[in-house]
Design a protein around this motif. Sequence first.
Motif, PDB file in Angstrom:
ATOM      1  N   ILE A  57       0.837  -1.201   0.000  1.00 17.93           N
ATOM      2  CA  ILE A  57       0.000   0.000   0.000  1.00 17.93           C
ATOM      3  C   ILE A  57       0.872   1.250   0.000  1.00 17.93           C
ATOM      4  N   SER A  58       1.941   1.218   0.770  1.00 15.48           N
ATOM      5  CA  SER A  58       2.705   2.434   0.992  1.00 15.48           C
ATOM      6  C   SER A  58       4.176   2.110   1.219  1.00 15.48           C
ATOM      7  N   PRO A  61       4.723   3.305   5.353  1.00  9.86           N
ATOM      8  CA  PRO A  61       3.429   3.287   6.033  1.00  9.86           C
ATOM      9  C   PRO A  61       3.472   4.079   7.341  1.00  9.86           C
ATOM     10  N   ASP A  62       2.366   4.677   7.667  1.00 13.10           N
ATOM     11  CA  ASP A  62       2.215   5.402   8.923  1.00 13.10           C
ATOM     12  C   ASP A  62       2.512   4.454  10.089  1.00 13.10           C
ATOM     13  N   ARG A  64       1.715   4.441  13.239  1.00 11.53           N
ATOM     14  CA  ARG A  64       0.565   4.074  14.068  1.00 11.53           C
ATOM     15  C   ARG A  64      -0.236   2.956  13.407  1.00 11.53           C
ATOM     16  N   GLU A  65      -0.469   3.075  12.105  1.00 13.27           N
ATOM     17  CA  GLU A  65      -1.258   2.067  11.403  1.00 13.27           C
ATOM     18  C   GLU A  65      -0.464   0.767  11.233  1.00 13.27           C
ATOM     19  N   VAL A  68      -1.068  -1.205  14.228  1.00 13.65           N
ATOM     20  CA  VAL A  68      -2.417  -1.800  14.247  1.00 13.65           C
ATOM     21  C   VAL A  68      -2.393  -3.131  13.500  1.00 13.65           C
ATOM     22  N   ILE A  69      -1.733  -3.137  12.351  1.00 10.78           N
ATOM     23  CA  ILE A  69      -1.701  -4.361  11.541  1.00 10.78           C
ATOM     24  C   ILE A  69      -0.707  -5.376  12.115  1.00 10.78           C
ATOM     25  N   GLY A 143      -4.810   4.730  24.344  1.00 10.69           N
ATOM     26  CA  GLY A 143      -5.417   3.495  23.839  1.00 10.69           C
ATOM     27  C   GLY A 143      -4.972   3.127  22.440  1.00 10.69           C
TER      28      GLY A 143
ATOM     29  N   ALA B  79      -6.157  -0.855   9.061  1.00 15.64           N
ATOM     30  CA  ALA B  79      -4.824  -0.244   8.981  1.00 15.64           C
ATOM     31  C   ALA B  79      -4.420  -0.040   7.528  1.00 15.64           C
ATOM     32  N   LEU B  80      -4.670  -1.059   6.688  1.00 16.82           N
ATOM     33  CA  LEU B  80      -4.308  -0.946   5.266  1.00 16.82           C
ATOM     34  C   LEU B  80      -5.101   0.187   4.612  1.00 16.82           C
ATOM     35  N   ALA B  82      -6.379   2.873   6.089  1.00 18.21           N
ATOM     36  CA  ALA B  82      -5.876   4.171   6.563  1.00 18.21           C
ATOM     37  C   ALA B  82      -4.592   4.538   5.814  1.00 18.21           C
ATOM     38  N   MET B  83      -3.705   3.539   5.643  1.00 17.64           N
ATOM     39  CA  MET B  83      -2.453   3.792   4.904  1.00 17.64           C
ATOM     40  C   MET B  83      -2.748   4.209   3.466  1.00 17.64           C
ATOM     41  N   ALA B  84      -3.696   3.517   2.833  1.00 21.88           N
ATOM     42  CA  ALA B  84      -4.044   3.828   1.440  1.00 21.88           C
ATOM     43  C   ALA B  84      -4.607   5.243   1.332  1.00 21.88           C
ATOM     44  N   HIS B  86      -3.792   7.741   3.341  1.00 16.88           N
ATOM     45  CA  HIS B  86      -2.639   8.631   3.476  1.00 16.88           C
ATOM     46  C   HIS B  86      -1.971   8.819   2.107  1.00 16.88           C
ATOM     47  N   ALA B  92      -6.213  10.263   7.861  1.00 17.82           N
ATOM     48  CA  ALA B  92      -7.059   9.115   8.188  1.00 17.82           C
ATOM     49  C   ALA B  92      -6.528   8.418   9.424  1.00 17.82           C
ATOM     50  N   LYS B  93      -7.442   7.839  10.188  1.00 20.71           N
ATOM     51  CA  LYS B  93      -7.080   7.179  11.438  1.00 20.71           C
ATOM     52  C   LYS B  93      -7.966   5.960  11.622  1.00 20.71           C
ATOM     53  N   SER B  94      -7.367   4.851  12.030  1.00 16.71           N
ATOM     54  CA  SER B  94      -8.136   3.618  12.188  1.00 16.71           C
ATOM     55  C   SER B  94      -8.440   3.329  13.656  1.00 16.71           C
ATOM     56  N   TYR B  95      -9.560   2.658  13.877  1.00 14.60           N
ATOM     57  CA  TYR B  95      -9.905   2.179  15.217  1.00 14.60           C
ATOM     58  C   TYR B  95     -10.469   0.768  15.145  1.00 14.60           C
ATOM     59  N   THR B  96     -10.070  -0.070  16.082  1.00 13.25           N
ATOM     60  CA  THR B  96     -10.765  -1.339  16.254  1.00 13.25           C
ATOM     61  C   THR B  96     -12.084  -1.054  16.974  1.00 13.25           C
ATOM     62  N   GLN B  99     -11.431  -0.107  20.502  1.00 12.59           N
ATOM     63  CA  GLN B  99     -10.844   1.223  20.687  1.00 12.59           C
ATOM     64  C   GLN B  99     -11.891   2.327  20.633  1.00 12.59           C
TER      65      GLN B  99
END
Lengths: 408, 408
Positions: A57-58, A61-62, A64-65, A68-69, A143, B79-80, B82-84, B86, B92-96, B99
Motif C-alpha cells: 500500500i505504501s 506506512p504510517d 501508528r497504522e 495496528v496491523i 489506547g 490499517a491498510l 488508513a495507509m491507502a 494517506h 485518516a485514522k483507524s480504530y478497532t 478502541q
Amino acid sequence: MALIVQKFGGTSVASTDRIKNVARRVARWKAQGNDVIVVPSAMSGETNRLIGLAREISAEPDPRELDVIASTGEQVTIALLAMAMHEEGLKAKSYTGAQVRVLTDSTFTKARILQIDDEKIRKDLAEGNVVVVAGFQGADENGNITTLGRGGSDTSAVALAAALKADECQIYTDVDGVYTTDPRVVPEARKLDTITFEEMLEMASLGSKVLQIRSVEFAGKYKVKLRVLSSFDDEGEGTLITVEEEKKMEQPIISGIAFNRDEAKLTVLGVPDRPGIAYQILGPIAEANIDVDMIIQNVGHDGTTDFSFTVNRGDYTKALGVLETVKTKLDARGVVGDNKTCKVSAVGVGMRSHPGVASQMFSALASESINIQMISTSEIKISVVIEEKYLELAVRVLHKAFGLDKAD
Amino acid sequence: MALIVQKFGGTSVASTDRIKNVARRVARWKAQGNDVIVVPSAMSGETNRLIGLAREISAEPDPRELDVIASTGEQVTIALLAMAMHEEGLKAKSYTGAQVRVLTDSTFTKARILQIDDEKIRKDLAEGNVVVVAGFQGADENGNITTLGRGGSDTSAVALAAALKADECQIYTDVDGVYTTDPRVVPEARKLDTITFEEMLEMASLGSKVLQIRSVEFAGKYKVKLRVLSSFDDEGEGTLITVEEEKKMEQPIISGIAFNRDEAKLTVLGVPDRPGIAYQILGPIAEANIDVDMIIQNVGHDGTTDFSFTVNRGDYTKALGVLETVKTKLDARGVVGDNKTCKVSAVGVGMRSHPGVASQMFSALASESINIQMISTSEIKISVVIEEKYLELAVRVLHKAFGLDKAD
C-alpha cells in the motif's frame, strides 16, 4: 508453587501442531503445581506477511497504522494457544497487550513499556487459569496500539515477569541454550549452564542472536531470573542467566567467543586533533541513520590524528559517501575503508580479576599469523577487528586457547 | 456538508489494489466536502482462514478466543485502508471496535451492539480525518473482544451511522443495488431506485442476500438512510432504502420477487387437534438447532389435523429423525416430507392497499400449471412452496405478471 513466565518465539508456534506442543508443555508445568503466564510471538513469517501487505500500500506506512496491523500476528497466536490449552483440559484466557494493559510510550513500531497492570492476570491466575499474553505489543495512554519492535516479545515476557514478580522467566527458542560460541563454527562449542547478565549483554551486542538485548537489560535491571531453553527438547535445563554473585566459584575466565561477520571499517586520515572532532565526524553519520559499532581514535602527532570506526557492512557505501563530505569540511588527508573485515570478541566477567587476558588473546591470534586491525575493550570483553577470511580460524583458536572446549 | 458512513464488504477490500480503489473513492467523497467514516470487513477469505486455524486446534473452539482471532481480519483491513488514504493525501485514522469503543453484550461470536462512544470519532472528524472503524466487532463491558457474527459489518456501519446521526449509510457490495428479482433467473430484472425497509426485510429473509437482515432492522429502527451501491461502479446511485412515506406516489404494487431454493417441507399427519401441539412438534426441532421457516396448520377434522413446516434443506434428514420420535409420542398417523421444494415470494408494501394480489399471483402460477403446495402470507408478502423444478419458471411468470420488467 512457583510463578513461571514462558515466552515462545515464532518458530515454536509456527503451525497449529507446534502450538499444540506448546500447550502440552505448559500443561506439564501446570501439573507440577506452577502458575504459568505464556507470552507467544506471532507464527513465524506472519509479521513479515503483514508488513508486506502494508508495503504494497505504501512505501512508508504510517507507524501508528503499521502497529495496528503488525499486532494482529500475536493476537492470532494467543487465541490459538488458549484454545489448545483448553484441549489439554486447562483453564486458559488470552489477552492482547492493550487488554492487559501493557502501557507503553507512543513511539510506534519501537515503543517502550512504562507499566503493566497486573490486576486481571492475578485474578485469572488465582482462578486457576493459564494466562496467555500477546508479546511484542501494548497500548499508549490514549489506547493506541503500539509494538515494541522486532524481538519485543522477549521484552514483554521479562516485563511481565518483573511486574508479577515471577520466580523465573523462560525464553523458549530453537536453540537449547547459550553456547561458548557458534557450534556451526566450532563443533566443540559447549552449552553454558549459567552466564551472567553482563556477559549475555556483551554476547548479544556482539552478534549472538539468542536473546534480544533489551530484554536482557530489563531482566538485569529488575533482577528477573532468565532462562533460555529449547522448545523442541523436553529434557534440557537450558542456560540460566544470573547476576554475577550467583556464578559458581571455579568459573572460567572467559565464558564465550562472540563474532560478527558483517563488519566494515572506515578511517578518516589526518584530521585536526582538536576537541569536537569526533562529533563532527560521527554527527553526519548518525544523521544518515547509520549505526556505529566500534570507535577508535589513537593519540595524534603533528596536530593530526586518524579516526576509525566500524559500521554494519550494508551501510558501508553510504558511510563512505558521508565521509567524503566530512573530509572536505575538516580538511582531512583522506578517507579509507575496508568492508572485508569482521569482529571477534572474548567475553567473560572473569577477566576483571585475571589480568593478562588480552595478551593471551593476542598471542593466540599471532600464533596463527592473524593480523589485528583494531582493538576495543570493555571491562568484560575484548574485541578485535580482523580480515574476514580469518574469522572461523580466529574463533576456533580463541575457543581452544581459553579452554572453552573443556567441561567446566 | 454531509456525514457519510461507507461500508465496504470483503470482496471490495480483497486485495491491496482494491483497498487502494476504496481509498480513491473515499477521496472523491471527501473532496466534495463530506465527512466520511469507513467501515470495512475483513479481506475476503480471511475470516474463513482464521476460523480454519482455530478448527485445526479445536473442534469446538472457545467462543471468547474465537472472537480474539476472528477480529484480527478487520483489524488488518482498517490499517491498510488508513495507509491507502494517506497515500491519497487524506488524513485518516483507524480504530478497532474495542478502541472506539463499540460496546456490546458478552454473547461471543454473535454479540449485539449496546452503545457506541462517538467522542474519538467526532474529534477526529473535526480535525479533518477520515475515520476507519473495524466492522463486525466490539468489546464488552470487561474489555473482552466480541464479534457480531457473519455479516456483522453491515450492522456496525448502520449502528455507527445511527450513533453519529450520519446523513447516509452506504453499503458497498458486489451488486449495484437491489433488484426486482435475481437477474440470473430473470434477465429483465430491474434495479430498484428505492425500496422500503419492510420490503427489504422481507426480501432479505426470503433469501435475497444483498444486506444482512439485522442491519436493515437496525436502520429501520433508528431511521438511518441506507443505500446499497456497487464498489466496482463509480456512477450508479444504487438503491435507497426508505421509510414507506418517502416512496413515490405512483408506486408498483409489488416491488420484487424473492425466492429460496434450499427449502424442504415436512408434515406430521393426523396429530391430535388440541392446544400445545405446535410446541410439542417444534420444541424438539428447536432443541436440535434446526431453524424453521414457514409454519402451516390448517383447520382440523375428526379431532386431528396435519401440521407442516419448512426447514433449510441441509437440516431435512435431521428434522425427519426428530419427527419420528415426535410421531410416536403424539400418536400421530405419520410423517411425510419432501426436500425437492422451493419457496417463491411476492413482496410489496403496495399490496396493503391493493386487494387481489394473492389471487393475481395464484392465477399466474396456475396459467403455467404450477401446483402450489403451501401458502403463507404477511402484510406485505405472499409466499408459496412449489416443486423445485418450477422455480425459474415461477419467478419469471410472476415477475412479468406484476409488471416488474417495465420501468417505473
